[in-house]
Design a protein around this motif. Sequence first.
Motif, PDB file in Angstrom:
ATOM      1  N   GLN A  48      49.115 -16.279  35.092  1.00  0.00           N
ATOM      2  CA  GLN A  48      48.007 -15.502  34.536  1.00  0.00           C
ATOM      3  C   GLN A  48      48.514 -14.290  33.767  1.00  0.00           C
ATOM      4  O   GLN A  48      48.058 -14.007  32.650  1.00  0.00           O
ATOM      5  CB  GLN A  48      47.077 -15.057  35.664  1.00  0.00           C
ATOM      6  CG  GLN A  48      46.295 -16.184  36.308  1.00  0.00           C
ATOM      7  CD  GLN A  48      45.668 -15.779  37.623  1.00  0.00           C
ATOM      8  OE1 GLN A  48      45.464 -14.590  37.883  1.00  0.00           O
ATOM      9  NE2 GLN A  48      45.362 -16.754  38.463  1.00  0.00           N
ATOM     10  N   ALA A  49      49.460 -13.578  34.352  1.00  0.00           N
ATOM     11  CA  ALA A  49      49.979 -12.368  33.708  1.00  0.00           C
ATOM     12  C   ALA A  49      50.610 -12.691  32.358  1.00  0.00           C
ATOM     13  O   ALA A  49      50.361 -12.000  31.356  1.00  0.00           O
ATOM     14  CB  ALA A  49      50.989 -11.682  34.623  1.00  0.00           C
ATOM     15  N   GLU A  67      44.752 -23.284  29.583  1.00  0.00           N
ATOM     16  CA  GLU A  67      45.764 -23.220  30.636  1.00  0.00           C
ATOM     17  C   GLU A  67      45.580 -21.981  31.505  1.00  0.00           C
ATOM     18  O   GLU A  67      45.768 -22.033  32.732  1.00  0.00           O
ATOM     19  CB  GLU A  67      47.155 -23.264  30.006  1.00  0.00           C
ATOM     20  CG  GLU A  67      47.457 -24.608  29.352  1.00  0.00           C
ATOM     21  CD  GLU A  67      48.678 -24.578  28.450  1.00  0.00           C
ATOM     22  OE1 GLU A  67      49.407 -23.555  28.467  1.00  0.00           O
ATOM     23  OE2 GLU A  67      48.907 -25.562  27.722  1.00  0.00           O
ATOM     24  N   LEU A  68      45.202 -20.862  30.892  1.00  0.00           N
ATOM     25  CA  LEU A  68      44.900 -19.660  31.672  1.00  0.00           C
ATOM     26  C   LEU A  68      43.718 -19.921  32.599  1.00  0.00           C
ATOM     27  O   LEU A  68      43.723 -19.509  33.768  1.00  0.00           O
ATOM     28  CB  LEU A  68      44.592 -18.486  30.737  1.00  0.00           C
ATOM     29  CG  LEU A  68      44.094 -17.192  31.408  1.00  0.00           C
ATOM     30  CD1 LEU A  68      45.089 -16.678  32.437  1.00  0.00           C
ATOM     31  CD2 LEU A  68      43.814 -16.122  30.346  1.00  0.00           C
ATOM     32  N   ALA A  69      42.710 -20.620  32.092  1.00  0.00           N
ATOM     33  CA  ALA A  69      41.557 -20.958  32.926  1.00  0.00           C
ATOM     34  C   ALA A  69      41.975 -21.824  34.112  1.00  0.00           C
ATOM     35  O   ALA A  69      41.459 -21.657  35.224  1.00  0.00           O
ATOM     36  CB  ALA A  69      40.500 -21.675  32.089  1.00  0.00           C
ATOM     37  N   ALA A  81      37.590 -17.979  34.647  1.00  0.00           N
ATOM     38  CA  ALA A  81      37.844 -19.236  33.946  1.00  0.00           C
ATOM     39  C   ALA A  81      36.711 -19.555  32.974  1.00  0.00           C
ATOM     40  O   ALA A  81      36.954 -19.988  31.841  1.00  0.00           O
ATOM     41  CB  ALA A  81      38.014 -20.369  34.956  1.00  0.00           C
ATOM     42  N   ILE A  82      35.481 -19.337  33.403  1.00  0.00           N
ATOM     43  CA  ILE A  82      34.322 -19.605  32.539  1.00  0.00           C
ATOM     44  C   ILE A  82      34.417 -18.798  31.255  1.00  0.00           C
ATOM     45  O   ILE A  82      34.154 -19.309  30.155  1.00  0.00           O
ATOM     46  CB  ILE A  82      33.012 -19.285  33.289  1.00  0.00           C
ATOM     47  CG1 ILE A  82      32.785 -20.287  34.426  1.00  0.00           C
ATOM     48  CG2 ILE A  82      31.820 -19.299  32.325  1.00  0.00           C
ATOM     49  CD1 ILE A  82      31.670 -19.887  35.372  1.00  0.00           C
ATOM     50  N   ARG A  83      34.789 -17.533  31.381  1.00  0.00           N
ATOM     51  CA  ARG A  83      34.892 -16.668  30.204  1.00  0.00           C
ATOM     52  C   ARG A  83      35.860 -17.247  29.179  1.00  0.00           C
ATOM     53  O   ARG A  83      35.565 -17.280  27.975  1.00  0.00           O
ATOM     54  CB  ARG A  83      35.357 -15.273  30.633  1.00  0.00           C
ATOM     55  CG  ARG A  83      35.437 -14.268  29.488  1.00  0.00           C
ATOM     56  CD  ARG A  83      35.994 -12.944  29.968  1.00  0.00           C
ATOM     57  NE  ARG A  83      37.375 -13.085  30.424  1.00  0.00           N
ATOM     58  CZ  ARG A  83      38.071 -12.096  30.987  1.00  0.00           C
ATOM     59  NH1 ARG A  83      37.506 -10.920  31.190  1.00  0.00           N
ATOM     60  NH2 ARG A  83      39.323 -12.299  31.362  1.00  0.00           N
ATOM     61  N   GLU A  84      37.003 -17.721  29.649  1.00  0.00           N
ATOM     62  CA  GLU A  84      37.985 -18.297  28.728  1.00  0.00           C
ATOM     63  C   GLU A  84      37.502 -19.629  28.151  1.00  0.00           C
ATOM     64  O   GLU A  84      37.675 -19.913  26.962  1.00  0.00           O
ATOM     65  CB  GLU A  84      39.322 -18.503  29.448  1.00  0.00           C
ATOM     66  CG  GLU A  84      39.909 -17.261  30.081  1.00  0.00           C
ATOM     67  CD  GLU A  84      40.182 -16.139  29.090  1.00  0.00           C
ATOM     68  OE1 GLU A  84      40.445 -16.431  27.908  1.00  0.00           O
ATOM     69  OE2 GLU A  84      40.129 -14.964  29.498  1.00  0.00           O
ATOM     70  N   LEU A  85      36.884 -20.433  28.994  1.00  0.00           N
ATOM     71  CA  LEU A  85      36.481 -21.773  28.572  1.00  0.00           C
ATOM     72  C   LEU A  85      35.299 -21.750  27.616  1.00  0.00           C
ATOM     73  O   LEU A  85      35.146 -22.655  26.789  1.00  0.00           O
ATOM     74  CB  LEU A  85      36.166 -22.622  29.806  1.00  0.00           C
ATOM     75  CG  LEU A  85      37.410 -22.955  30.636  1.00  0.00           C
ATOM     76  CD1 LEU A  85      37.021 -23.379  32.045  1.00  0.00           C
ATOM     77  CD2 LEU A  85      38.234 -24.041  29.959  1.00  0.00           C
ATOM     78  N   GLN A  86      34.461 -20.728  27.700  1.00  0.00           N
ATOM     79  CA  GLN A  86      33.374 -20.601  26.730  1.00  0.00           C
ATOM     80  C   GLN A  86      33.930 -20.440  25.321  1.00  0.00           C
ATOM     81  O   GLN A  86      33.378 -20.973  24.353  1.00  0.00           O
ATOM     82  CB  GLN A  86      32.479 -19.413  27.095  1.00  0.00           C
ATOM     83  CG  GLN A  86      31.541 -19.703  28.255  1.00  0.00           C
ATOM     84  CD  GLN A  86      30.701 -18.508  28.641  1.00  0.00           C
ATOM     85  OE1 GLN A  86      31.066 -17.357  28.385  1.00  0.00           O
ATOM     86  NE2 GLN A  86      29.573 -18.760  29.271  1.00  0.00           N
TER      87      GLN A  86
END
Length: 228
Positions: A48-49, A67-69, A81-86
């Motif tokens: 994540q970092a 990948e971060l999600a 994860a939702i924030r990134e995937l949106q």
Amino acid sequence: MRSYLVRSLILGALSVATLAGCSGQRPLHRIKADAEHHLKYGRFEEAQADYEIYLAQRPDAAQTRYELAQAYMATNQPRKAIRELQICTDVYPLNDDYLDLQANAMYQAGDRDALVTLLTRQTSERQRPSDYLRLGTYQGFLGNADEAEQALLTAAKLDGGQSLKYQRALADFYKGIGDTAKYAERLRYCYYLAPLDPAINEAIRATGEIPGPTFGRAPIEMRAGLVR
């Protein structure tokens, strides 16, 4: 609203890019490689970092956001994860991997209404069997049996009875709700499509039947297509 979220997150990432670039001595490609290595070997917080540092300088890298999600999901952070995937699904709306993980994240976060709204919109906009399969699967998870059955039947109909996965999904659904007659019928369809599949043969034997040349039957969706 989602477009505003995408712009805000990307602009926010750009605003810290300079700081991120000065915070370490590794080149950008090395940071990405390290993040991928951490993810592969289960060091999710380290992943994540590094992903966050990389995305601060490359906010348009959708696959890296995905990948971060994955790393967020592995540490029970579905809302992050939702924030990134949106962002990922806004940029690549036809990518099933992104949508699958977004649906899972929303389910894990308990966003039931938003999840159903998202998946229903996808089915109406794209009309693909895989979208109805996804909707039916999550409707089943949410305990909405009637809606789940309708979505799974629509998936099989759109597929024309050609693919095992839609017939198997219906078989599993009927088994789950205790409808033995419909379960047995869908197993016949599964066997017709994949007579050598070990899991299908095992499921048939578990019902007391014997798989063989006379057991299989063409799926009703396939027969309907042939009649036309």
